[in-house]
Motif scaffolding. Structure first.
Motif, mmCIF file in Angstrom:
data_model
loop_
_atom_site.group_PDB
_atom_site.id
_atom_site.type_symbol
_atom_site.label_atom_id
_atom_site.label_comp_id
_atom_site.label_asym_id
_atom_site.label_seq_id
_atom_site.Cartn_x
_atom_site.Cartn_y
_atom_site.Cartn_z
ATOM 1 N N GLY A 128 -44.801 31.173 30.012
ATOM 2 C CA GLY A 128 -44.081 30.803 31.225
ATOM 3 C C GLY A 128 -44.542 29.470 31.764
ATOM 4 N N GLU A 129 -45.855 29.229 31.723
ATOM 5 C CA GLU A 129 -46.394 27.952 32.189
ATOM 6 C C GLU A 129 -45.950 26.812 31.269
ATOM 7 N N GLU A 130 -45.961 27.055 29.959
ATOM 8 C CA GLU A 130 -45.566 26.026 28.994
ATOM 9 C C GLU A 130 -44.106 25.618 29.177
ATOM 10 N N LEU A 131 -43.256 26.578 29.552
ATOM 11 C CA LEU A 131 -41.837 26.293 29.755
ATOM 12 C C LEU A 131 -41.541 25.734 31.150
ATOM 13 N N GLY A 132 -42.553 25.717 32.016
ATOM 14 C CA GLY A 132 -42.364 25.177 33.358
ATOM 15 C C GLY A 132 -41.525 26.058 34.257
ATOM 16 N N LEU A 133 -41.565 27.380 34.026
ATOM 17 C CA LEU A 133 -40.798 28.292 34.857
ATOM 18 C C LEU A 133 -41.466 28.458 36.216
ATOM 19 N N SER A 134 -40.702 28.824 37.216
ATOM 20 C CA SER A 134 -41.243 28.994 38.563
ATOM 21 C C SER A 134 -42.231 30.155 38.588
ATOM 22 N N VAL A 135 -43.152 30.098 39.515
ATOM 23 C CA VAL A 135 -44.160 31.148 39.647
ATOM 24 C C VAL A 135 -43.482 32.488 39.919
ATOM 25 N N GLU A 136 -42.431 32.461 40.766
ATOM 26 C CA GLU A 136 -41.729 33.701 41.098
ATOM 27 C C GLU A 136 -41.088 34.323 39.865
ATOM 28 N N LEU A 137 -40.446 33.492 39.021
ATOM 29 C CA LEU A 137 -39.797 34.009 37.824
ATOM 30 C C LEU A 137 -40.823 34.517 36.818
ATOM 31 N N VAL A 138 -41.920 33.805 36.674
ATOM 32 C CA VAL A 138 -42.981 34.240 35.754
ATOM 33 C C VAL A 138 -43.525 35.598 36.187
ATOM 34 N N GLN A 139 -43.761 35.765 37.472
ATOM 35 C CA GLN A 139 -44.289 37.039 37.980
ATOM 36 C C GLN A 139 -43.272 38.166 37.811
ATOM 37 N N GLN A 140 -41.997 37.855 38.047
ATOM 38 C CA GLN A 140 -40.967 38.873 37.908
ATOM 39 C C GLN A 140 -40.878 39.358 36.454
ATOM 40 N N ILE A 141 -40.891 38.421 35.512
ATOM 41 C CA ILE A 141 -40.809 38.807 34.098
ATOM 42 C C ILE A 141 -42.054 39.588 33.690
ATOM 43 N N ASP A 142 -43.190 39.223 34.227
ATOM 44 C CA ASP A 142 -44.424 39.950 33.923
ATOM 45 C C ASP A 142 -44.297 41.412 34.365
ATOM 46 N N ARG A 143 -43.674 41.635 35.530
ATOM 47 C CA ARG A 143 -43.478 43.005 36.015
ATOM 48 C C ARG A 143 -42.437 43.741 35.179
ATOM 49 N N LYS A 144 -41.369 43.050 34.789
ATOM 50 C CA LYS A 144 -40.272 43.681 34.052
ATOM 51 C C LYS A 144 -40.645 44.037 32.620
ATOM 52 N N THR A 145 -41.701 43.411 32.091
ATOM 53 C CA THR A 145 -42.039 43.617 30.681
ATOM 54 C C THR A 145 -43.242 44.529 30.455
ATOM 55 N N ASN A 146 -43.692 45.229 31.496
ATOM 56 C CA ASN A 146 -44.764 46.204 31.255
ATOM 57 C C ASN A 146 -44.145 47.557 30.904
ATOM 58 N N ALA A 147 -44.950 48.410 30.319
ATOM 59 C CA ALA A 147 -44.436 49.676 29.781
ATOM 60 C C ALA A 147 -43.752 50.528 30.847
ATOM 61 N N ALA A 148 -44.267 50.507 32.062
ATOM 62 C CA ALA A 148 -43.714 51.336 33.133
ATOM 63 C C ALA A 148 -42.284 50.945 33.473
ATOM 64 N N ALA A 149 -41.922 49.675 33.254
ATOM 65 C CA ALA A 149 -40.576 49.218 33.547
ATOM 66 C C ALA A 149 -39.676 49.247 32.310
ATOM 67 N N VAL A 150 -40.254 48.932 31.143
ATOM 68 C CA VAL A 150 -39.455 48.779 29.924
ATOM 69 C C VAL A 150 -38.914 50.114 29.415
#
Length: 371
Positions: A47-69
């Motif tokens: 996410g940092e390498e692609l220059g994504l916003s902090v909010e989007l990086v955090q959201q994807i981090d939450r969406k990609t854990n086992a509890a959500a997936v």
């Protein structure tokens, strides 16, 4: 929390279902990380390498854990809306070849239609009776020749194309500019349900995506990409239908244009396409002769044989009605006024008979046109 080990297509689905992530960003994620699994395993760094916003990086981090997936994937399997993606072997081959192929496809209906030979039919949202009659005439014979009719479920020519294909016993695909949980436009709910039963509803957007104006031009590349060409039936000079024609040209597809009256604003789009080299269409064989040789037998002769196989013998009363109706369309009230008093008695019954024989086309608003 650790990221679960699931398939690449499932990770693509998870990312596609994440609000704020479009297909271009998802494509960059896969290219940068080498795989979607690697991307989510090292997400903060990617996410940092692609220059994504902090909010989007955090959201994807939450969406990609086992509890959500895992609940998300379970919900997908229980849904009537099915999922296909560019990683699947049976992803449409023609669509795979376009410059910006959709990464995901959500669908309801007969998925096998994606493997059949298809052609797009688009045009004005506010067509004239002539435009509706032209569309119905051409689509009927294209469907009878075995082509799947692809359009966008919009008002006007799109809806006419879907209806004509189904009425002819053919197949049709509706490519939507919103998620499949939305029926847009709302008045096409009955058509939506009929296509789901006898055709295919398709969208690249997650099911709950609302109809947003910017999405409709995007979906036009799919309408053209699924077929061997696009037929434009009436369009204003700056019509959205011409975006589909531009997409077809960019994709190396055939572009066909139906000419219209020179005084009609709805003729400006097709006429400009003709000036630019589009194929002029006045009969179905003009389209079929440009398609692969598998359709070489569906020429005027074959079409004429189909017409002759049905009852086209007209009574004297029917002939009078037909002679009073143009290809542009005539309102039933105007028709009655043209007839002699003794000829007006059975007009409505005669119109129904002529429509059943395939001689006339019934158009919205009480209009009838010759086929």
């Amino acid at each position: 929390m650790d990221k679960p080990k699931i398939s690449e297509r499932d990770w693509l689905y998870v990312l596609a279902m994440t609000p704020g992530l479009g297909r271009r960003t998802i494509r960059k994620i896969g290219e940068t990380a080498g795989s979607f699994q690697n991307a989510v395993d090292h997400w903060l760094m990617i996410g940092e390498e692609l220059g994504l916003s902090v909010e989007l990086v955090q959201q994807i981090d939450r969406k990609t854990n086992a509890a959500a997936v895992m609940p998300l994937l379970a919900k997908r399997e229980a849904s009537p809306i099915r999922f296909l993606c560019i990683l699947d072997e049976d992803y449409p081959s023609l669509l795979r070849q376009i410059p910006d192929p959709p990464l995901t496809l959500f669908y309801r209906g007969d998925r096998k239609l994606l493997a059949q030979v298809a052609i797009g039919v688009v045009g004005s949202r506010k067509p004239t009776p002539y435009g509706r009659a032209s569309c119905a005439y051409l689509v009927k014979e294209l469907a009878q020749a075995g082509l799947v009719i692809v359009s966008g479920l919009a008002y006007g020519i799109d809806g006419e194309a879907h209806q004509a294909a189904l009425a002819a016993g053919g197949k049709t695909i509706a490519v939507m500019g919103c998620g499949l949980n939305h029926v847009y436009p709302p008045r096409h709910r009955a058509l939506y349900e009929k296509i789901e039963s006898f055709g295919l509803l398709l969208s690249e957007y997650p099911p709950d995506t609302p109809p947003v104006p910017g999405l409709f031009p995007e979906r036009n590349r799919i309408i053209s990409g699924l077929g061997l060409g696009v037929v434009v039936v009436e369009a204003a000079e700056k019509s959205g239908s011409l975006i589909t024609a531009d997409c077809a040209l960019e994709q190396g597809r055939e572009v066909f244009a139906v000419p219209g009256p020179i005084f009609s604003l709805m003729s400006e789009g097709p006429h400009n396409l003709l000036k630019q080299g589009a194929k002029l269409v006045t009969r179905t064989s003009d389209i079929l002769e440009e398609l692969p040789l598998v359709y070489a037998g569906a020429t005027d002769t074959a079409i004429a044989d189909r017409k002759n196989s049905s009852s086209t013998t007209l009574s004297a009363e029917e002939s009078v009605i037909v002679e009073a109706i143009t290809y542009e369309g005539v309102h039933v009230d105007e028709l009655v006024q043209q007839l002699e008093p003794h000829q007006r008695k059975n007009v409505h019954q005669l119109l129904i008979q002529l429509e059943a024989k395939g001689v006339l086309a019934a158009l919205p608003g009480g209009y009838f046109a010759r086929r």
